[in-house]
Design a protein around this motif. Structure first.
Motif, PDB file in Angstrom:
ATOM      1  N   PRO A  53      -8.025 -43.187  13.029  1.00 42.52           N
ATOM      2  CA  PRO A  53      -6.820 -43.988  13.402  1.00 42.52           C
ATOM      3  C   PRO A  53      -6.437 -43.679  14.874  1.00 42.52           C
ATOM      4  O   PRO A  53      -5.839 -44.836  15.295  1.00 42.52           O
ATOM      5  CB  PRO A  53      -5.639 -43.284  12.446  1.00 42.52           C
ATOM      6  CG  PRO A  53      -6.314 -42.184  11.400  1.00 42.52           C
ATOM      7  CD  PRO A  53      -7.920 -42.058  11.897  1.00 42.52           C
ATOM      8  N   ALA A  54      -6.748 -42.727  15.419  1.00 42.41           N
ATOM      9  CA  ALA A  54      -6.605 -42.519  16.967  1.00 42.41           C
ATOM     10  C   ALA A  54      -7.424 -43.143  17.668  1.00 42.41           C
ATOM     11  O   ALA A  54      -7.177 -43.323  18.804  1.00 42.41           O
ATOM     12  CB  ALA A  54      -6.289 -40.948  17.067  1.00 42.41           C
ATOM     13  N   HIS A  55      -8.414 -43.600  17.223  1.00 37.93           N
ATOM     14  CA  HIS A  55      -9.695 -44.353  17.994  1.00 37.93           C
ATOM     15  C   HIS A  55     -10.313 -45.565  17.258  1.00 37.93           C
ATOM     16  O   HIS A  55     -11.425 -45.496  17.024  1.00 37.93           O
ATOM     17  CB  HIS A  55     -10.661 -43.153  18.320  1.00 37.93           C
ATOM     18  CG  HIS A  55     -10.201 -42.136  18.878  1.00 37.93           C
ATOM     19  ND1 HIS A  55      -9.934 -40.891  18.439  1.00 37.93           N
ATOM     20  CD2 HIS A  55      -9.884 -42.055  20.473  1.00 37.93           C
ATOM     21  CE1 HIS A  55      -9.254 -40.062  19.428  1.00 37.93           C
ATOM     22  NE2 HIS A  55      -9.397 -40.534  20.677  1.00 37.93           N
ATOM     23  N   ALA A  60     -14.975 -47.866  14.847  1.00 37.70           N
ATOM     24  CA  ALA A  60     -15.509 -49.277  14.371  1.00 37.70           C
ATOM     25  C   ALA A  60     -16.907 -49.257  15.054  1.00 37.70           C
ATOM     26  O   ALA A  60     -17.686 -49.692  14.439  1.00 37.70           O
ATOM     27  CB  ALA A  60     -14.668 -50.356  14.581  1.00 37.70           C
ATOM     28  N   VAL A  61     -16.968 -49.256  16.406  1.00 36.18           N
ATOM     29  CA  VAL A  61     -18.109 -49.309  17.317  1.00 36.18           C
ATOM     30  C   VAL A  61     -19.104 -48.218  16.731  1.00 36.18           C
ATOM     31  O   VAL A  61     -20.496 -48.657  16.548  1.00 36.18           O
ATOM     32  CB  VAL A  61     -17.937 -49.303  18.536  1.00 36.18           C
ATOM     33  CG1 VAL A  61     -19.404 -49.198  19.473  1.00 36.18           C
ATOM     34  CG2 VAL A  61     -17.374 -50.406  19.330  1.00 36.18           C
ATOM     35  N   LEU A  62     -18.799 -47.040  16.783  1.00 41.83           N
ATOM     36  CA  LEU A  62     -19.800 -45.909  16.103  1.00 41.83           C
ATOM     37  C   LEU A  62     -20.392 -46.220  14.714  1.00 41.83           C
ATOM     38  O   LEU A  62     -21.331 -45.907  14.304  1.00 41.83           O
ATOM     39  CB  LEU A  62     -19.056 -44.668  16.140  1.00 41.83           C
ATOM     40  CG  LEU A  62     -18.989 -44.217  17.562  1.00 41.83           C
ATOM     41  CD1 LEU A  62     -18.147 -42.820  17.664  1.00 41.83           C
ATOM     42  CD2 LEU A  62     -20.463 -44.070  18.385  1.00 41.83           C
ATOM     43  N   LEU A  63     -19.505 -46.781  13.718  1.00 43.68           N
ATOM     44  CA  LEU A  63     -19.817 -47.073  12.336  1.00 43.68           C
ATOM     45  C   LEU A  63     -20.673 -48.274  12.562  1.00 43.68           C
ATOM     46  O   LEU A  63     -21.759 -48.135  12.038  1.00 43.68           O
ATOM     47  CB  LEU A  63     -18.365 -47.454  11.654  1.00 43.68           C
ATOM     48  CG  LEU A  63     -18.741 -48.131  10.246  1.00 43.68           C
ATOM     49  CD1 LEU A  63     -19.309 -47.084   9.313  1.00 43.68           C
ATOM     50  CD2 LEU A  63     -17.428 -48.615   9.706  1.00 43.68           C
ATOM     51  N   ALA A  64     -20.485 -49.510  13.366  1.00 42.95           N
ATOM     52  CA  ALA A  64     -21.536 -50.333  13.316  1.00 42.95           C
ATOM     53  C   ALA A  64     -22.830 -50.077  14.050  1.00 42.95           C
ATOM     54  O   ALA A  64     -23.770 -50.473  13.181  1.00 42.95           O
ATOM     55  CB  ALA A  64     -20.845 -51.550  14.148  1.00 42.95           C
ATOM     56  N   HIS A 123     -13.302 -39.082  15.362  1.00 43.56           N
ATOM     57  CA  HIS A 123     -13.520 -38.247  14.026  1.00 43.56           C
ATOM     58  C   HIS A 123     -14.606 -39.211  13.336  1.00 43.56           C
ATOM     59  O   HIS A 123     -14.306 -40.330  13.069  1.00 43.56           O
ATOM     60  CB  HIS A 123     -12.395 -37.791  13.415  1.00 43.56           C
ATOM     61  CG  HIS A 123     -12.651 -37.346  12.018  1.00 43.56           C
ATOM     62  ND1 HIS A 123     -13.108 -36.246  11.832  1.00 43.56           N
ATOM     63  CD2 HIS A 123     -12.576 -37.805  10.883  1.00 43.56           C
ATOM     64  CE1 HIS A 123     -13.318 -35.905  10.499  1.00 43.56           C
ATOM     65  NE2 HIS A 123     -13.024 -36.940   9.935  1.00 43.56           N
ATOM     66  N   GLN A 124     -15.657 -38.847  12.855  1.00 42.78           N
ATOM     67  CA  GLN A 124     -16.317 -39.498  12.071  1.00 42.78           C
ATOM     68  C   GLN A 124     -16.662 -38.668  10.991  1.00 42.78           C
ATOM     69  O   GLN A 124     -17.345 -37.820  10.743  1.00 42.78           O
ATOM     70  CB  GLN A 124     -17.741 -39.698  12.805  1.00 42.78           C
ATOM     71  CG  GLN A 124     -17.914 -40.492  14.056  1.00 42.78           C
ATOM     72  CD  GLN A 124     -19.058 -40.614  14.827  1.00 42.78           C
ATOM     73  OE1 GLN A 124     -20.032 -40.997  14.123  1.00 42.78           O
ATOM     74  NE2 GLN A 124     -19.161 -39.889  15.840  1.00 42.78           N
ATOM     75  N   GLY A 125     -16.103 -39.349   9.780  1.00 40.27           N
ATOM     76  CA  GLY A 125     -16.212 -38.665   8.330  1.00 40.27           C
ATOM     77  C   GLY A 125     -17.521 -38.890   7.698  1.00 40.27           C
ATOM     78  O   GLY A 125     -18.242 -39.663   8.298  1.00 40.27           O
TER      79      GLY A 125
END
Length: 161
Positions: A53-55, A60-64, A123-125
């Motif tokens: 939520p803070a980034h 979203a870019v890292l997820l993509a 944070h990447q969960g």
């Protein structure tokens, strides 16, 4: 579900897939090749924390990027497996040395993305990792099934006998 449960699921799926990858496996006509990836997707989407939520934009870019790595890794994995037919015309597949290199390269790239995220404070969960693994498995299975349909039998099977 807890992050620990997600990690156990990811490690279990990857371990099972890796062990099976380097053993000869018959490619079946089973229409449920997509089931495990879909279960991983559902588990990932049910969890909070897919995006930081803070980034939001950076996560979203890292997820993509993680999803693209999964798609590319799954396709490369499928294309580097050896396929053949047996005397009945059944198609078999087995991972090669190149497949092992694809796995190692994919792991290195994923770790690099996680490192970049950590440097940015994102944070990447585990849900993001589950989606990446699901993308890889879904792509690998889909490409493998498609390749298997185009494999010509190495043996002539007599009709009616």
């Amino acid at each position: 579900m807890s992050g620990l449960f997600n990690i156990v699921v990811i490690v279990a799926v990857v371990a099972i897939v890796l062990v099976r990858q380097f053993q000869a496996q018959r490619v079946s006509d089973n229409k449920k090749w997509w089931l495990i990836p879909v279960v991983l997707i559902v588990l990932a989407l049910r969890e909070p924390g897919l995006l930081d939520p803070a980034h939001r934009v950076a996560s979203a870019v890292l997820l993509a990027v993680g999803l693209l790595i999964g798609l590319a890794g799954g396709a490369a994995w499928a294309w580097t497996t050896t396929m053949w037919t047996d005397e009945t015309g059944a198609v078999w597949t087995k991972g090669s040395r190149t497949t092992a290199l694809v796995w190692l390269a994919g792991l290195a790239v994923r770790l690099g993305v996680v490192g970049i995220g950590a440097l940015l404070g994102v944070h990447q969960g585990t849900p993001a990792m589950m989606l990446s693994v699901a993308a890889m498995l879904l792509t690998r299975s889909g490409v493998t099934v498609g390749k298997a349909r185009s494999v010509r039998p190495a043996y002539r099977v007599p009709v009616g006998g």
